[in-house]
Scaffold this motif. Structure first.
Motif, PDB file in Angstrom:
ATOM      1  N   UNK A  48      57.554  48.753  28.451  1.00 41.59           N
ATOM      2  CA  UNK A  48      56.786  49.170  29.690  1.00 41.59           C
ATOM      3  C   UNK A  48      55.647  48.383  29.879  1.00 41.59           C
ATOM      4  N   UNK A  49      55.551  47.681  31.348  1.00 45.33           N
ATOM      5  CA  UNK A  49      54.416  46.850  31.597  1.00 45.33           C
ATOM      6  C   UNK A  49      53.635  47.376  32.466  1.00 45.33           C
ATOM      7  N   UNK A  50      52.221  47.013  32.207  1.00 48.16           N
ATOM      8  CA  UNK A  50      51.141  47.396  33.433  1.00 48.16           C
ATOM      9  C   UNK A  50      50.782  46.054  33.808  1.00 48.16           C
ATOM     10  N   UNK A  51      50.303  46.033  35.301  1.00 44.32           N
ATOM     11  CA  UNK A  51      49.978  44.765  35.861  1.00 44.32           C
ATOM     12  C   UNK A  51      49.058  44.976  36.906  1.00 44.32           C
ATOM     13  N   UNK A  52      48.288  43.683  37.287  1.00 51.97           N
ATOM     14  CA  UNK A  52      47.521  43.800  38.200  1.00 51.97           C
ATOM     15  C   UNK A  52      47.594  42.739  38.894  1.00 51.97           C
ATOM     16  N   UNK A  53      47.320  42.921  40.441  1.00 54.31           N
ATOM     17  CA  UNK A  53      47.237  41.856  41.488  1.00 54.31           C
ATOM     18  C   UNK A  53      46.006  42.156  42.416  1.00 54.31           C
ATOM     19  N   UNK A  54      45.616  40.863  42.862  1.00 52.68           N
ATOM     20  CA  UNK A  54      44.317  41.084  43.839  1.00 52.68           C
ATOM     21  C   UNK A  54      45.245  40.909  45.448  1.00 52.68           C
ATOM     22  N   UNK A  55      44.876  42.075  45.941  1.00 53.77           N
ATOM     23  CA  UNK A  55      45.382  42.159  47.472  1.00 53.77           C
ATOM     24  C   UNK A  55      44.448  41.135  48.182  1.00 53.77           C
ATOM     25  N   UNK A  56      45.020  40.200  48.962  1.00 50.49           N
ATOM     26  CA  UNK A  56      44.362  39.162  49.249  1.00 50.49           C
ATOM     27  C   UNK A  56      43.617  39.436  50.811  1.00 50.49           C
ATOM     28  N   UNK A  57      44.350  40.395  51.442  1.00 50.52           N
ATOM     29  CA  UNK A  57      43.974  41.094  52.868  1.00 50.52           C
ATOM     30  C   UNK A  57      42.435  41.806  52.424  1.00 50.52           C
ATOM     31  N   UNK A  58      42.606  42.747  51.456  1.00 50.91           N
ATOM     32  CA  UNK A  58      41.324  43.429  51.419  1.00 50.91           C
ATOM     33  C   UNK A  58      40.167  43.158  50.280  1.00 50.91           C
ATOM     34  N   UNK A  59      41.073  41.965  49.394  1.00 44.71           N
ATOM     35  CA  UNK A  59      40.024  41.777  48.374  1.00 44.71           C
ATOM     36  C   UNK A  59      40.048  42.661  47.061  1.00 44.71           C
ATOM     37  N   UNK A  60      40.772  43.550  47.020  1.00 45.31           N
ATOM     38  CA  UNK A  60      40.983  44.811  45.896  1.00 45.31           C
ATOM     39  C   UNK A  60      42.041  44.490  44.977  1.00 45.31           C
ATOM     40  N   UNK A  61      41.827  45.173  43.884  1.00 48.11           N
ATOM     41  CA  UNK A  61      43.130  44.857  43.026  1.00 48.11           C
ATOM     42  C   UNK A  61      43.950  46.124  43.163  1.00 48.11           C
ATOM     43  N   UNK A  62      45.340  45.741  42.782  1.00 55.19           N
ATOM     44  CA  UNK A  62      46.450  46.900  43.011  1.00 55.19           C
ATOM     45  C   UNK A  62      47.136  46.837  41.545  1.00 55.19           C
ATOM     46  N   UNK A  63      47.076  48.016  40.992  1.00 53.05           N
ATOM     47  CA  UNK A  63      47.833  47.908  39.738  1.00 53.05           C
ATOM     48  C   UNK A  63      49.285  48.711  39.982  1.00 53.05           C
ATOM     49  N   UNK A  78      52.449  40.527  39.962  1.00 54.27           N
ATOM     50  CA  UNK A  78      51.568  41.303  39.030  1.00 54.27           C
ATOM     51  C   UNK A  78      51.297  40.596  37.842  1.00 54.27           C
ATOM     52  N   UNK A  79      50.220  40.327  37.390  1.00 52.66           N
ATOM     53  CA  UNK A  79      49.853  39.796  36.127  1.00 52.66           C
ATOM     54  C   UNK A  79      50.115  40.731  34.971  1.00 52.66           C
ATOM     55  N   UNK A  80      50.673  40.526  33.711  1.00 55.93           N
ATOM     56  CA  UNK A  80      50.683  41.599  32.819  1.00 55.93           C
ATOM     57  C   UNK A  80      49.472  41.767  32.063  1.00 55.93           C
ATOM     58  N   UNK A  81      48.940  43.021  32.246  1.00 58.28           N
ATOM     59  CA  UNK A  81      47.594  43.317  31.472  1.00 58.28           C
ATOM     60  C   UNK A  81      47.861  44.136  30.348  1.00 58.28           C
ATOM     61  N   UNK A  82      48.958  44.773  29.855  1.00 55.56           N
ATOM     62  CA  UNK A  82      49.539  45.588  28.857  1.00 55.56           C
ATOM     63  C   UNK A  82      50.825  45.809  28.780  1.00 55.56           C
TER      64      UNK A  82
END
Length: 159
Positions: free
Chosen positions: A109-124, A144-148
């Motif tokens: 089971x993976x958790x990931x984050x990515x930055x939304x380039x349009x609004x500059x916020x992170x998506x999980x 997404x980049x794996x964070x867990x």
């Protein structure tokens, strides 16, 4: 009325596994959502599996395990479409973890984050892989980049 009839006919054409598990998975999705809303992640994390940090793992599955993982994936996606509550990636991942554990299929089971380039916020995002089968959340590795990462517990421990 005709719409309901078409849906019932469509359901009856589904495989036996899907027909059998659709209602239980729908209920588990609701319970998963409730647990996510009421428990902190710190309390929920031990039930997700063994934390291995940022490392990504892939288990090797037998052919029957792979087929069962695909069946579980199909029923989770189908049940999530009919939920009146939010059944996004996290409740689906928790449900996939429970179902794979029930059938003793190794998972990650993976958790990931990515930055939304349009609004500059992170998506999980959360996703579950069983071998090469994306059980829930699709192939999150591409966006997404794996964070867990949480793995199936060792067989001597309860699932």
């Amino acid at each position: 009325m005709n719409s309901y009839r078409c849906r019932i006919v469509s359901l009856l054409k589904k495989p036996v596994f899907t027909r059998t598990w659709l209602l239980p998975v729908w209920i588990i999705l609701g319970i998963s959502r409730l647990v996510i809303l009421t428990l902190s992640f710190r309390r929920l994390a031990p039930f997700l599996g063994h934390s291995v940090g940022l490392q990504a793992y892939t288990h090797l599955l037998t052919s029957p395990q792979e087929r069962r993982a695909v069946q579980i994936s199909h029923v989770i996606h189908l049940a999530s479409r009919y939920c009146p509550w939010v059944a996004n990636c996290f409740p689906q991942a928790v449900t996939a973890r429970l179902m794979l554990g029930l059938f003793r299929i190794p998972y990650a089971l993976y958790f990931g984050l990515a930055r939304d380039r349009k609004i500059g916020e992170f998506k999980a995002h959360a996703w579950v892989m069983a071998g090469r089968v994306p059980v829930s959340g699709g192939h999150g590795f591409t966006d997404y980049t794996v964070v867990g990462c949480y793995l199936k517990k060792i067989d001597s421990e309860p699932a």
